[in-house]
Design a protein around this motif. Structure first.
Motif, PDB file in Angstrom:
ATOM      1  N   GLN A   1      -4.817   2.452  -1.297  1.00 34.03           N
ATOM      2  CA  GLN A   1      -4.025   3.684  -2.077  1.00 34.03           C
ATOM      3  C   GLN A   1      -4.104   3.097  -3.671  1.00 34.03           C
ATOM      4  N   ASP A   2      -4.065   1.907  -3.901  1.00 32.03           N
ATOM      5  CA  ASP A   2      -4.242   1.382  -5.117  1.00 32.03           C
ATOM      6  C   ASP A   2      -5.745   1.644  -5.655  1.00 32.03           C
ATOM      7  N   THR A   3      -6.687   1.812  -4.842  1.00 30.79           N
ATOM      8  CA  THR A   3      -7.885   1.668  -5.394  1.00 30.79           C
ATOM      9  C   THR A   3      -8.487   3.291  -5.500  1.00 30.79           C
ATOM     10  N   PHE A   4      -8.108   3.861  -4.530  1.00 26.46           N
ATOM     11  CA  PHE A   4      -8.435   5.520  -4.715  1.00 26.46           C
ATOM     12  C   PHE A   4      -7.446   6.660  -4.738  1.00 26.46           C
ATOM     13  N   GLY A   5      -5.986   6.060  -5.065  1.00 24.12           N
ATOM     14  CA  GLY A   5      -5.008   7.033  -5.191  1.00 24.12           C
ATOM     15  C   GLY A   5      -4.446   7.858  -4.183  1.00 24.12           C
ATOM     16  N   SER A   6      -4.965   7.498  -2.855  1.00 22.45           N
ATOM     17  CA  SER A   6      -4.392   8.421  -1.890  1.00 22.45           C
ATOM     18  C   SER A   6      -4.284   7.431  -0.674  1.00 22.45           C
ATOM     19  N   PRO A   7      -3.238   7.852   0.202  1.00 27.18           N
ATOM     20  CA  PRO A   7      -3.271   6.928   1.650  1.00 27.18           C
ATOM     21  C   PRO A   7      -4.558   7.140   2.510  1.00 27.18           C
ATOM     22  N   LEU A   8      -4.654   6.181   3.461  1.00 31.61           N
ATOM     23  CA  LEU A   8      -5.599   6.331   4.559  1.00 31.61           C
ATOM     24  C   LEU A   8      -4.963   7.813   5.291  1.00 31.61           C
ATOM     25  N   ALA A   9      -6.093   8.139   5.972  1.00 34.29           N
ATOM     26  CA  ALA A   9      -5.851   9.250   7.043  1.00 34.29           C
ATOM     27  C   ALA A   9      -4.598   9.073   7.906  1.00 34.29           C
ATOM     28  N   PHE A  10      -4.381   7.962   8.513  1.00 39.47           N
ATOM     29  CA  PHE A  10      -3.385   7.795   9.482  1.00 39.47           C
ATOM     30  C   PHE A  10      -1.912   7.857   8.783  1.00 39.47           C
ATOM     31  N   VAL A  11      -2.006   7.903   7.247  1.00 38.18           N
ATOM     32  CA  VAL A  11      -0.639   7.911   6.671  1.00 38.18           C
ATOM     33  C   VAL A  11      -0.505   8.992   6.201  1.00 38.18           C
ATOM     34  N   PRO A  12       0.848   9.686   6.601  1.00 40.65           N
ATOM     35  CA  PRO A  12       1.192  11.055   6.013  1.00 40.65           C
ATOM     36  C   PRO A  12       1.419  11.112   4.556  1.00 40.65           C
TER      37      PRO A  12
ATOM     38  N   GLY B   1       5.198  -0.128   6.846  1.00 43.28           N
ATOM     39  CA  GLY B   1       4.056  -0.898   7.438  1.00 43.28           C
ATOM     40  C   GLY B   1       3.443  -0.079   8.481  1.00 43.28           C
ATOM     41  N   ILE B   2       2.429  -0.823   9.157  1.00 42.64           N
ATOM     42  CA  ILE B   2       1.742  -0.179  10.400  1.00 42.64           C
ATOM     43  C   ILE B   2       2.415  -0.491  11.517  1.00 42.64           C
ATOM     44  N   VAL B   3       2.686   0.135  12.515  1.00 47.44           N
ATOM     45  CA  VAL B   3       2.836  -0.281  14.176  1.00 47.44           C
ATOM     46  C   VAL B   3       1.741  -0.944  14.764  1.00 47.44           C
ATOM     47  N   ILE B   4       1.806  -2.159  15.047  1.00 48.38           N
ATOM     48  CA  ILE B   4       0.503  -2.708  15.742  1.00 48.38           C
ATOM     49  C   ILE B   4       0.977  -2.911  17.209  1.00 48.38           C
ATOM     50  N   PHE B   5       2.155  -2.824  17.700  1.00 51.36           N
ATOM     51  CA  PHE B   5       2.650  -3.008  18.995  1.00 51.36           C
ATOM     52  C   PHE B   5       3.625  -1.995  19.439  1.00 51.36           C
TER      53      PHE B   5
ATOM     54  N   HIS C   1       4.316   5.291  17.721  1.00 48.33           N
ATOM     55  CA  HIS C   1       3.330   4.910  18.495  1.00 48.33           C
ATOM     56  C   HIS C   1       2.338   4.270  17.814  1.00 48.33           C
ATOM     57  N   LEU C   2       1.272   3.482  18.561  1.00 47.78           N
ATOM     58  CA  LEU C   2       0.289   2.539  17.928  1.00 47.78           C
ATOM     59  C   LEU C   2      -0.404   2.995  16.703  1.00 47.78           C
ATOM     60  N   TYR C   3      -0.385   2.075  15.654  1.00 44.84           N
ATOM     61  CA  TYR C   3      -1.339   2.393  14.503  1.00 44.84           C
ATOM     62  C   TYR C   3      -0.431   3.320  13.680  1.00 44.84           C
ATOM     63  N   GLN C   4       0.786   3.812  14.017  1.00 41.46           N
ATOM     64  CA  GLN C   4       1.520   4.706  13.167  1.00 41.46           C
ATOM     65  C   GLN C   4       2.033   4.149  11.784  1.00 41.46           C
ATOM     66  N   HIS C   5       1.831   4.889  10.831  1.00 44.25           N
ATOM     67  CA  HIS C   5       2.485   4.279   9.593  1.00 44.25           C
ATOM     68  C   HIS C   5       3.989   4.653   9.487  1.00 44.25           C
ATOM     69  N   VAL C   6       4.744   3.641   9.091  1.00 46.02           N
ATOM     70  CA  VAL C   6       6.257   3.906   9.054  1.00 46.02           C
ATOM     71  C   VAL C   6       6.688   3.558   7.666  1.00 46.02           C
ATOM     72  N   SER C   7       7.754   4.179   7.271  1.00 49.38           N
ATOM     73  CA  SER C   7       8.253   3.781   5.885  1.00 49.38           C
ATOM     74  C   SER C   7       9.384   2.974   6.181  1.00 49.38           C
ATOM     75  N   GLY C   8       9.910   2.111   5.015  1.00 50.15           N
ATOM     76  CA  GLY C   8      11.251   1.506   5.095  1.00 50.15           C
ATOM     77  C   GLY C   8      12.570   2.197   5.368  1.00 50.15           C
TER      78      GLY C   8
END
Length: 253
Positions: A115-126, A171-175, A207-214
């Motif tokens: 996000q800092d480099t390209f200004g947008s989140p990765l595909a799995f981040v809404p 963060g990202i759900v890893i389990f 679910h696994l690898y889902q992005h979650v917010s605080g």
């Protein structure tokens, strides 16, 4: 037969040949148009099985599997050979290989860098999950039933009744599944390389690898005879941290 009659017949036969009409004595076979199937009338070509093409496709698949197998063996032998060599020049390579094979991939940190480099989140981040700074709060409202000093890895929080379980921070759900010790459990990896664990849940809503917010809802807890507390822990650099020391005590009701 007179020559005039022969010329007339030859002239008639030539005209019939020009029009494609068969004439007596012709050795050519008549052309019979093929009968169209119902699918062909609507523009669908009939399926023609070609064993040669199928065999070629199977051969390509087998070749692909063999190539992957050979590359896997070569990679394994290369790592084994690297660890057998005692050259000081290879020490950094050994450390890097060891980290790659043993450490978890830093999904959350890579997402922040992206996000800092390209200004947008990765595909799995809404898109709507671009976060502002949030105040850390306990995952559930309740009293601390078991302290970090007693548990050694985390705390046990006793809610008054059915309650939502929220993420400590982005963060990202890893389990997300059943753990041997804490049953239904969620583990979230955060950008600062820390991990938070939420155990003994009644329901898992991520679910696994889902992005979650605080403060986002990630599960639900309903007290029952088997468990009346939620397990919560914070881990960083392979060390457990007392959540009460990180989060304000006033946040625990």
């Amino acid at each position: 037969m007179s020559k005039g009659i022969k010329k007339v017949r030859q002239s008639i036969e030539q005209r019939k040949k020009a029009r494609g009409v068969p004439y007596s004595g012709s050795s050519k076979k008549q052309f019979t148009p093929p009968i169209l199937q119902e699918e062909e009338k609507h523009g669908y070509a009939p399926v023609i099985s070609d064993s040669g093409m199928t065999r070629e496709r199977q051969n390509r698949m087998v070749s692909g599997f063999m190539l992957k197998g050979i590359l896997s063996v070569l990679l394994f032998l290369g790592v084994a050979l690297l660890w057998q060599m005692d050259s000081p020049r290879l020490q950094s390579s050994k450390e890097w290989t060891s980290n790659v094979l043993t450490e978890e991939f830093p999904f959350a940190k890579v997402n922040v860098w992206y996000q800092d480099t390209f200004g947008s989140p990765l595909a799995f981040v809404p898109e709507e999950s671009k976060q502002q700074a949030e105040v850390a709060a306990m995952p559930v409202n309740g009293s601390v039933a078991e302290s970090f000093q007693t548990n050694g890895t985390g705390i046990r929080i006793a809610p008054e009744g059915q309650t939502e379980v929220t993420a400590l921070q982005e963060g990202i759900v890893i389990f997300a599944g059943n753990d041997r010790e804490t049953n239904k459990t969620i583990v979230v990896q955060h950008p600062d390389s820390s991990k938070t664990t939420y155990g003994y849940l009644s329901n898992i809503d991520v679910h696994l690898y889902q992005h979650v917010s605080g403060n986002q809802k990630i599960g639900q807890f309903t007290p029952n005879e088997e468990s009346d507390t939620v397990f919560f822990s914070i881990e960083k650099d392979n060390n457990y941290i007392d959540p009460v020391q990180v989060i304000k005590v006033d946040d625990v009701q």
